[in-house]
Design a protein around this motif. Structure first.
Motif, PDB file in Angstrom:
ATOM      1  N   ALA A 151       0.824  -1.210   0.000  1.00 37.88           N
ATOM      2  CA  ALA A 151       0.000   0.000   0.000  1.00 37.88           C
ATOM      3  C   ALA A 151       0.857   1.258   0.000  1.00 37.88           C
ATOM      4  CB  ALA A 151      -0.918  -0.008   1.216  1.00 37.88           C
ATOM      5  N   THR A 152       1.935   1.250   0.787  1.00 41.33           N
ATOM      6  CA  THR A 152       2.805   2.425   0.872  1.00 41.33           C
ATOM      7  C   THR A 152       3.590   2.628  -0.417  1.00 41.33           C
ATOM      8  OG1 THR A 152       2.984   2.050   3.253  1.00 41.33           O
ATOM      9  CG2 THR A 152       4.580   3.553   2.268  1.00 41.33           C
ATOM     10  N   GLU A 153       3.992   1.561  -1.066  1.00 38.57           N
ATOM     11  CA  GLU A 153       4.658   1.683  -2.364  1.00 38.57           C
ATOM     12  C   GLU A 153       3.729   2.357  -3.374  1.00 38.57           C
ATOM     13  OE1 GLU A 153       5.695  -2.310  -3.331  1.00 38.57           O
ATOM     14  OE2 GLU A 153       7.463  -2.344  -2.013  1.00 38.57           O
ATOM     15  N   LEU A 154       2.460   1.970  -3.370  1.00 42.30           N
ATOM     16  CA  LEU A 154       1.494   2.590  -4.276  1.00 42.30           C
ATOM     17  C   LEU A 154       1.321   4.067  -3.946  1.00 42.30           C
ATOM     18  CD1 LEU A 154      -0.579   2.263  -6.564  1.00 42.30           C
ATOM     19  CD2 LEU A 154      -2.252   1.578  -4.831  1.00 42.30           C
ATOM     20  N   GLN A 155       1.196   4.393  -2.659  1.00 46.79           N
ATOM     21  CA  GLN A 155       1.060   5.784  -2.234  1.00 46.79           C
ATOM     22  C   GLN A 155       2.280   6.604  -2.627  1.00 46.79           C
ATOM     23  OE1 GLN A 155      -1.446   7.733  -0.020  1.00 46.79           O
ATOM     24  NE2 GLN A 155      -0.242   8.994  -1.376  1.00 46.79           N
ATOM     25  N   ALA A 156       3.472   6.044  -2.434  1.00 46.79           N
ATOM     26  CA  ALA A 156       4.712   6.767  -2.707  1.00 46.79           C
ATOM     27  C   ALA A 156       4.925   7.015  -4.197  1.00 46.79           C
ATOM     28  CB  ALA A 156       5.904   6.007  -2.136  1.00 46.79           C
TER      29      ALA A 156
END
Length: 318
Positions: A301-306
Motif C-alpha cells: 500500500a505504501t509503495e502505491l502511495q509513494a
C-alpha cells in the motif's frame, strides 16, 4: 475508566512499526501490548487508516522525522477512523461505542490508538463521525481535508475567481478542487493525461502539467487566472506568476517559495474538519477511495502511495 461492555480488554494488538528510517521495506506489522487510556484520554479501536504522502516522507530519514518530533522505534500513519472502546477519567464528550475519526501522528495504522481529546491538532485529535459517513471515508479526511481547507482559506476563492490547482488529482486535490467549486470558483486542475476524466468528475477542467503549461492555461482561460494553489511543487507557482496572479493569492503546500504563503494541516481553522465531514455526509463532497489493503499488505500500500500517481485515497483496513 469506562470501557465498552464494561470490561477491560486483555492481550496484545497489532501495530505497524519501524526500527530504522527508510522506504516501505522498513515497515512491519508487530504484535504489541494494547495501549490503555489514562485520565483525560480515550482509546479507539481502529477500523480503517488512511495513508498520506507525509506518512512515508516523515519516516524516510532521521532529519524529516525530527522535524515532526519522531524518534525510533516509531509507528506509521496519521489518519484513522474507528470506535471508542475506553474512556479515561475526565473525558465528557465521548463514550464507549461512539464512532470517531481524527489524527494520531505516526501511530494510526494499529488496532488501537490512544488520543487526548483536548489535543486539537492533526497529530492528536478526535471527532464524532457523522452517521452518513462510513469508516473508510472518515479515515481519509484529517490530513488532506485540513490541508485543503487551510489552502483555500489562504487564497479565499469565490464566484468571480478562476483557480489554478497544481497536482489536483492527488489526495489533497480531491478536497481542494471540490471546496473551491463549492465556494463558486471555476477550477482548472493540472494532472497527467490519464487523470483528465477523473478531474472532470471532481469538477475541475483538466490541463496537462509540464512544458507549455502557461500557454495551455491561457487557452482555457483567456480571461485570466485569479488564484492558484500548488499541491505538488513549484511549477504552478511559476506559471501563476507568469499569468499575473499576485503572490498573496498563490499558495504552496509541498514547497516553499519566497513571497508566497504556504498552508499546512495544523493551520486549518477551528471547525474546518467537522464542516468537511458534514459536506461528505450531505453528498456535496466525495472522497474517492482508490484502493484498500489489509494491514499485512502495508508495504504494498505504501509503495502505491509513494508512487504519487494515485487518483484518490488509499486506506488500510484493520
Amino acid at each position: 475508566m469506562k470501557t465498552q461492555n464494561n470490561q477491560l480488554p486483555t492481550g496484545g494488538s497489532r501495530a505497524v512499526r519501524l526500527d530504522s528510517f527508510g522506504g516501505p521495506e522498513v515497515l512491519d506489522v508487530r504484535e504489541v501490548p494494547a495501549p490503555q487510556a489514562g485520565p483525560g484520554q480515550l482509546r479507539v479501536r481502529v477500523t480503517a487508516a488512511g495513508l498520506n504522502p507525509m506518512d512515508w516522507v516523515i519516516t524516510a530519514d532521521a532529519d524529516a522525522a525530527a522535524r515532526f518530533g519522531l524518534s525510533l522505534p516509531a509507528g506509521f500513519g496519521t489518519d484513522y477512523a474507528g470506535v471508542v472502546d475506553q474512556v479515561g477519567d475526565g473525558v465528557r464528550s465521548f463514550a464507549p461505542g461512539d464512532r470517531v475519526f481524527g489524527g494520531a501522528l505516526s501511530r494510526a495504522v494499529a488496532d488501537f490508538v490512544v488520543i487526548e481529546p483536548a489535543g486539537g491538532t492533526a497529530a492528536n485529535e478526535v471527532h464524532h463521525t457523522p452517521d452518513g459517513v462510513d469508516d473508510r471515508t472518515a479515515a481519509t479526511l484529517t490530513i488532506a481535508g485540513r490541508t485543503a481547507s487551510a489552502a483555500l482559506a489562504t487564497v479565499v476563492p469565490g464566484p468571480d475567481d478562476t483557480v489554478l490547482i497544481g497536482g489536483a488529482a492527488g489526495g489533497v486535490g480531491v478536497f481542494a478542487v471540490q471546496l473551491a467549486r463549492i465556494a463558486g470558483a471555476r477550477v482548472i486542475g493540472t494532472g497527467s493525461a490519464t487523470s483528465a476524466d477523473y478531474l472532470r468528475d471532481l469538477g475541475a477542467e483538466p490541463v496537462a502539467y509540464g512544458d507549455g503549461l502557461a500557454d495551455r492555461v491561457r487557452a482555457l482561460a483567456p480571461g485570466g487566472v485569479t488564484a492558484a494553489i500548488d499541491l505538488y511543487g513549484v511549477e504552478t507557482v511559476h506559471v501563476a506568476r507568469e499569468l499575473g496572479v499576485p503572490d498573496d493569492r498563490i499558495c504552496t503546500v509541498a514547497a516553499q517559495v519566497d513571497g508566497v504563503p504556504s498552508a499546512y494541516a495544523p493551520n486549518a481553522a477551528p471547525g474546518a474538519l467537522e464542516e468537511i465531514a458534514r459536506l461528505v455526509e450531505t453528498g456535496r463532497l466525495r472522497v474517492p477511495v482508490a484502493a484498500s489493503f489489509p494491514v499485512d499488505q502495508i508495504r504494498r500500500a505504501t509503495e502505491l502511495q509513494a508512487g504519487r500517481h494515485v487518483q484518490g485515497k488509499i486506506v488500510i483496513d484493520l
